[in-house]
Design an enzyme around this catalytic site. Structure first.
Site, PDB file in Angstrom:
ATOM      1  N   THR A  67       0.967 -64.786   1.704  1.00 57.47           N
ATOM      2  CA  THR A  67      -0.067 -65.598   1.450  1.00 57.47           C
ATOM      3  C   THR A  67       0.607 -67.046   0.825  1.00 57.47           C
ATOM      4  O   THR A  67       1.691 -67.392   0.365  1.00 57.47           O
ATOM      5  CB  THR A  67      -1.035 -64.835  -0.036  1.00 57.47           C
ATOM      6  OG1 THR A  67      -1.784 -63.565   0.097  1.00 57.47           O
ATOM      7  CG2 THR A  67      -1.696 -65.516  -0.404  1.00 57.47           C
ATOM      8  N   LYS A  77       0.882 -67.656  -8.653  1.00 55.80           N
ATOM      9  CA  LYS A  77       1.350 -68.058  -6.866  1.00 55.80           C
ATOM     10  C   LYS A  77      -0.131 -68.704  -6.285  1.00 55.80           C
ATOM     11  O   LYS A  77      -0.483 -69.948  -5.703  1.00 55.80           O
ATOM     12  CB  LYS A  77       2.120 -67.111  -6.145  1.00 55.80           C
ATOM     13  CG  LYS A  77       2.428 -68.773  -5.446  1.00 55.80           C
ATOM     14  CD  LYS A  77       3.076 -67.640  -4.230  1.00 55.80           C
ATOM     15  CE  LYS A  77       2.211 -66.875  -3.257  1.00 55.80           C
ATOM     16  NZ  LYS A  77       2.338 -65.350  -2.013  1.00 55.80           N
ATOM     17  N   LYS A 126      -8.527 -65.658   2.192  1.00 56.64           N
ATOM     18  CA  LYS A 126      -7.512 -65.133   1.186  1.00 56.64           C
ATOM     19  C   LYS A 126      -7.606 -65.590  -0.061  1.00 56.64           C
ATOM     20  O   LYS A 126      -7.348 -65.185  -1.160  1.00 56.64           O
ATOM     21  CB  LYS A 126      -5.991 -64.969   1.607  1.00 56.64           C
ATOM     22  CG  LYS A 126      -5.175 -64.467   0.197  1.00 56.64           C
ATOM     23  CD  LYS A 126      -5.655 -63.193   0.326  1.00 56.64           C
ATOM     24  CE  LYS A 126      -4.913 -62.115  -0.604  1.00 56.64           C
ATOM     25  NZ  LYS A 126      -3.584 -62.324  -0.107  1.00 56.64           N
TER      26      LYS A 126
END
Length: 289
Positions: A98, A241, A173
């Site tokens: 990611t 994050k 995502k």
């Protein structure tokens, strides 16, 4: 059977690489910064382990990376020991990390300049999804490249979709994480409200989970939340994050994400409570402290 390499054997990558070998039947060579982990994986699954990303990628048809962040991806892709130095012409780099859409576009351009193919392919489903081989994989890249890679990716996935050109998988995502952030905060507030009201949360969830309020988070997390148990699942520091990536992209594209920014602040408070490694459902712990 394809010849593959898998770079990064964390809580996600370790089982994903295992499914490529066991379920997919592919030839798999792994690399991990901790050599002991790569050796352990090879011993368990019968694959090979390499001392550098370059060595792992040598001769592979598909090279998978699943590491921490943009800089971690660059560290295993570029340089004399990176996968680009070992990949053969026509091979495909599939990045399951990611990361930012900006990085995906950068890698796509760099790969094509060298005669390689690239797909950004972040995943959703957490550690359990990786272990059970039922991840959702959101891809960005060329249609022909995706069509060739999908049968291989299928080994660790229940859903694999092409969202658009390079970077589209990462943008998808981001949308996924934005949705989850709001859902978990809403669920946490609802449970805290019900507890303050003296309701039987088990009974309430049994009813409302069957209606419009139902969600994966509700079905899979409410029991551990009311038990005040958070030592499992997707860690708060990882979510922060990811939300940081979302907020940075929003600054670039002009989107407004007030709820996402607020929930990110709430997660910062959970980290201050000692919850960096707690599951993301620990937003309830913040409300009940």
């Amino acid at each position: 059977m394809a010849k593959t390499a898998f770079i990064g054997l964390g809580v996600m990558g370790y089982p994903m690489a295992g499914h490529l070998k066991a379920k997919g039947g592919h030839d798999v060579t792994v690399f991990n910064r901790s050599a002991e982990k790569a050796q352990k994986w090879a011993g368990e699954h019968g694959g090979a382990h390499a001392t550098t990303p370059r060595e792992a990628a040598d001769g592979a048809d598909f090279v998978f990376t699943c590491v921490g962040n943009d800089d971690d991806v660059r560290s295993v892709v570029y340089g004399d020991d990176g996968v680009f130095a070992g990949m053969k012409p026509g091979a495909t780099l599939i990045d399951n990390t990611t990361a930012s859409a900006e990085l995906a576009r950068e890698l796509d351009a760099a790969a094509r300049e060298k005669g390689f193919k690239f797909i950004d392919a972040p995943v959703s489903g957490g550690q359990a999804g990786a272990e059970n081989g039922v991840l959702t994989v959101m891809c960005g890249g060329e249609e022909a490249d995706f069509a060739a890679a999908k049968p291989v990716i299928d080994a660790y996935a229940k859903m694999v979709g092409l969202m658009g050109p390079a970077g589209s998988g990462q943008l998808t995502k981001m949308m996924n994480q934005i949705c989850i952030a709001g859902l978990v905060e809403g669920l946490s507030e609802a449970i805290a409200f019900g507890q303050k009201s003296g309701l039987d949360i088990e009974k309430v969830i049994g009813v409302i989970s069957k209606g419009a309020a139902g969600s994966w988070q509700m079905e899979n997390r409410y029991k551990t939340m009311i038990a005040d148990h958070y030592e499992h699942g997707f860690a708060v520091e990882w979510m922060r994050k990811d939300l940081g990536i979302c907020l940075a992209e929003a600054r670039r594209n002009g989107a407004t994400l007030p709820v996402t920014a607020l929930v990110d602040q709430f997660y910062a408070e959970v980290e201050a409570m000692g919850g960096k490694r707690w599951d993301t459902s620990s937003l309830l712990a913040r409300l009940n402290r």
